[in-house]
Design a protein around this motif. Structure first.
Motif, PDB file in Angstrom:
ATOM      1  N   LEU A 134       4.362   9.414  10.555  1.00  0.00           N
ATOM      2  CA  LEU A 134       4.764   9.412   9.010  1.00  0.00           C
ATOM      3  C   LEU A 134       4.339   7.768   9.022  1.00  0.00           C
ATOM      4  N   VAL A 135       4.982   7.410  10.300  1.00  0.00           N
ATOM      5  CA  VAL A 135       4.858   6.006  10.241  1.00  0.00           C
ATOM      6  C   VAL A 135       3.547   5.122   9.970  1.00  0.00           C
ATOM      7  N   THR A 136       2.412   5.654  10.820  1.00  0.00           N
ATOM      8  CA  THR A 136       1.643   5.210  10.501  1.00  0.00           C
ATOM      9  C   THR A 136       0.263   5.812   9.276  1.00  0.00           C
ATOM     10  N   ARG A 137       1.173   6.888   8.626  1.00  0.00           N
ATOM     11  CA  ARG A 137       0.479   6.903   7.135  1.00  0.00           C
ATOM     12  C   ARG A 137       0.813   6.573   6.174  1.00  0.00           C
ATOM     13  N   LEU A 138       2.208   5.832   6.613  1.00  0.00           N
ATOM     14  CA  LEU A 138       2.442   5.052   5.211  1.00  0.00           C
ATOM     15  C   LEU A 138       2.114   3.256   5.200  1.00  0.00           C
ATOM     16  N   ILE A 139       1.694   3.363   6.432  1.00  0.00           N
ATOM     17  CA  ILE A 139       1.424   1.822   6.948  1.00  0.00           C
ATOM     18  C   ILE A 139      -0.067   1.696   6.505  1.00  0.00           C
ATOM     19  N   ASN A 140      -0.906   2.320   8.158  1.00  0.00           N
ATOM     20  CA  ASN A 140      -2.220   2.320   8.239  1.00  0.00           C
ATOM     21  C   ASN A 140      -3.923   3.121   6.909  1.00  0.00           C
ATOM     22  N   ASP A 141      -2.752   4.285   6.795  1.00  0.00           N
ATOM     23  CA  ASP A 141      -3.700   4.736   6.363  1.00  0.00           C
ATOM     24  C   ASP A 141      -3.383   4.628   4.945  1.00  0.00           C
ATOM     25  N   VAL A 142      -2.714   4.149   4.486  1.00  0.00           N
ATOM     26  CA  VAL A 142      -2.891   4.070   3.097  1.00  0.00           C
ATOM     27  C   VAL A 142      -3.715   2.368   2.448  1.00  0.00           C
ATOM     28  N   VAL A 143      -3.402   1.311   4.027  1.00  0.00           N
ATOM     29  CA  VAL A 143      -4.005   0.285   3.429  1.00  0.00           C
ATOM     30  C   VAL A 143      -5.504   1.069   3.543  1.00  0.00           C
ATOM     31  N   GLN A 144      -5.753   2.035   4.323  1.00  0.00           N
ATOM     32  CA  GLN A 144      -7.085   1.522   4.676  1.00  0.00           C
ATOM     33  C   GLN A 144      -8.213   2.699   3.030  1.00  0.00           C
ATOM     34  N   ILE A 145      -7.122   3.294   2.782  1.00  0.00           N
ATOM     35  CA  ILE A 145      -7.097   3.198   0.919  1.00  0.00           C
ATOM     36  C   ILE A 145      -6.718   2.787   0.129  1.00  0.00           C
ATOM     37  N   GLN A 146      -6.525   2.041   0.409  1.00  0.00           N
ATOM     38  CA  GLN A 146      -6.653   0.328  -0.263  1.00  0.00           C
ATOM     39  C   GLN A 146      -8.236  -0.378  -1.069  1.00  0.00           C
ATOM     40  N   LEU A 147      -8.514  -0.310   0.501  1.00  0.00           N
ATOM     41  CA  LEU A 147      -9.669  -1.374   1.197  1.00  0.00           C
ATOM     42  C   LEU A 147     -10.226  -0.516   0.080  1.00  0.00           C
ATOM     43  N   ALA A 148     -11.267   0.424   0.327  1.00  0.00           N
ATOM     44  CA  ALA A 148     -11.929   1.519  -0.107  1.00  0.00           C
ATOM     45  C   ALA A 148     -11.819   2.077  -1.780  1.00  0.00           C
ATOM     46  N   VAL A 149     -10.432   1.523  -2.335  1.00  0.00           N
ATOM     47  CA  VAL A 149     -10.610   0.835  -3.723  1.00  0.00           C
ATOM     48  C   VAL A 149     -11.105  -0.414  -4.044  1.00  0.00           C
ATOM     49  N   ALA A 150     -10.568  -0.821  -3.386  1.00  0.00           N
ATOM     50  CA  ALA A 150     -11.246  -2.253  -3.391  1.00  0.00           C
ATOM     51  C   ALA A 150     -11.925  -1.961  -3.327  1.00  0.00           C
ATOM     52  N   MET A 151     -13.026  -1.618  -1.976  1.00  0.00           N
ATOM     53  CA  MET A 151     -14.571  -1.873  -2.084  1.00  0.00           C
ATOM     54  C   MET A 151     -15.136  -1.383  -3.260  1.00  0.00           C
ATOM     55  N   THR A 152     -15.133  -0.512  -3.855  1.00  0.00           N
ATOM     56  CA  THR A 152     -15.266   0.430  -4.892  1.00  0.00           C
ATOM     57  C   THR A 152     -15.767  -0.382  -6.096  1.00  0.00           C
ATOM     58  N   ILE A 153     -14.535  -0.993  -6.164  1.00  0.00           N
ATOM     59  CA  ILE A 153     -15.251  -1.791  -7.587  1.00  0.00           C
ATOM     60  C   ILE A 153     -15.840  -3.033  -7.052  1.00  0.00           C
ATOM     61  N   ARG A 154     -15.786  -3.896  -5.882  1.00  0.00           N
ATOM     62  CA  ARG A 154     -16.667  -4.848  -5.950  1.00  0.00           C
ATOM     63  C   ARG A 154     -17.925  -4.634  -5.051  1.00  0.00           C
ATOM     64  N   LEU A 155     -18.054  -3.496  -4.910  1.00  0.00           N
ATOM     65  CA  LEU A 155     -19.162  -3.986  -4.099  1.00  0.00           C
ATOM     66  C   LEU A 155     -20.369  -2.104  -4.478  1.00  0.00           C
ATOM     67  N   THR A 156     -19.544  -1.262  -4.663  1.00  0.00           N
ATOM     68  CA  THR A 156     -20.249   0.115  -5.384  1.00  0.00           C
ATOM     69  C   THR A 156     -20.423  -0.091  -6.229  1.00  0.00           C
TER      70      THR A 156
END
Length: 330
Positions: A110-132
């Motif tokens: 749960l700790v890993t999901r709260l921190i690392n997994d959410v960061v991966q989703i944040q990065l995907a959202v940002a890259m969708t706007i910036r690069l996709t």
């Protein structure tokens, strides 16, 4: 499921998307200006025309930089806002769990999901706007501009782009399963670290330090091996892409040489075609990197929404009884 979080910030996401498109349009204008410099400025030895085109190129660079800054701002705002809301909902959901839920998902996970997994989703959202938004537009725009310059040579672009896309997607599909395994191994490492921190006195009391060190080293080595494997697979992207694109450039230069000799194509247009081929290369490399980010985000997405969709087995029905004073005493 993720769209409901993004919808709240659709205004900033749309603005970021549009400004990135504007930047890509300006980038597509650069090879045309360069072709004009070669054909009209250098060909006619016109210094004033070369200087004017130089100012135009500087203007394109400055405005492109400003558009990119605005896009970066709105992309960061959207991605961080989505991540913040996801963490809030996850934290609220975790606080409703009973012991059975916590035993199933485990606290380290749960700790890993709260921190690392959410960061991966944040990065995907940002890259969708910036690069996709930029990469497909730049690739399609380069193909269109190449077709406008020379219809016959544009087929080289189409064939090269198809071969590149097939190569990249094949490598991406092969590497996808590794990311899910890497996240699970990260959960194991977090579990071992948590157990060691909580039970440090017990471990020392039984002189079990070497066993725990070996256990931790084993799991970190497993994760390292998985990272190296997927890294080796994805390292094939750059050699393949540069080989295919440079081979396509050689064919373009060779084929355009005949058209230059007969006067149906100018030297500046040949340079423009080469630049558009390089633009397609850059767009596909960016797209491949985005696909890699999406692979990681997909694994994280499944883990995050598993937390949000897991319901506690013991639920508060909201029924209360008011006891009499005598019952309270009993």
């Amino acid at each position: 499921k993720l769209l409901k979080y993004a919808k709240e910030y659709k205004f900033s996401a749309t603005l970021g998307f549009l400004f990135k498109i504007f930047e890509a349009v300006l980038e597509l204008c650069v090879p045309v200006v360069m072709a004009s410099v070669i054909d009209k400025g250098i060909g006619n030895n016109d210094t004033s025309y070369i200087l004017k085109c130089g100012l135009v190129l500087i203007g394109l660079a400055v405005f492109g930089y400003l558009f990119a800054l605005v896009c970066q701002w709105y992309a960061s705002l959207t991605s961080q806002s989505v991540g913040t809301q996801l963490r809030k909902d996850m934290y609220h959901q975790i606080n409703t769990y009973d012991d059975a839920n916590l035993d199933t998902l485990t606290a380290p996970s749960l700790v890993t999901r709260l921190i690392n997994d959410v960061v991966q989703i944040q990065l995907a959202v940002a890259m969708t706007i910036r690069l996709t938004s930029r990469a497909p537009f730049l690739m399609i725009g380069s193909l269109f501009m190449a077709f406008m310059i020379s219809g016959s040579l544009s087929m080289i672009f189409v064939v090269g782009a198809i071969i590149l896309a097939v190569s990249m997607f094949s490598i991406t599909i092969i590497s996808m399963p590794y990311f899910s395994r890497i996240q699970k191994l990260l959960d194991k490492i977090a579990l071992i670290a948590r157990e060691n921190l909580k039970g440090v006195r017990v471990i020392r009391a039984f002189s079990n330090q070497n066993h725990e060190i070996k256990r931790f080293n084993k799991e970190t080595k497993n994760q390292k091996d998985e990272q190296v494997k997927v890294g080796k697979i994805q390292a094939l992207l750059n050699p393949f892409t540069y080989l295919i694109v440079n081979f396509a450039i050689i064919i373009i230069i060779y084929a355009s040489g005949f058209q230059v000799n007969v006067g149906s194509l100018s030297q500046g247009e040949v340079i423009a075609l080469v630049n558009y081929m390089n633009s397609i290369l850059q767009a596909l490399i960016v797209f491949a990197n985005v696909l890699s980010i999406y692979n990681k985000a997909t694994a994280s997405y499944q883990r995050v929404f598993e937390v949000l969709e897991t319901k506690p087995k013991v639920e508060d029905q909201g029924v209360y009884e008011t006891l009499t004073p005598i019952e309270n005493m009993i």
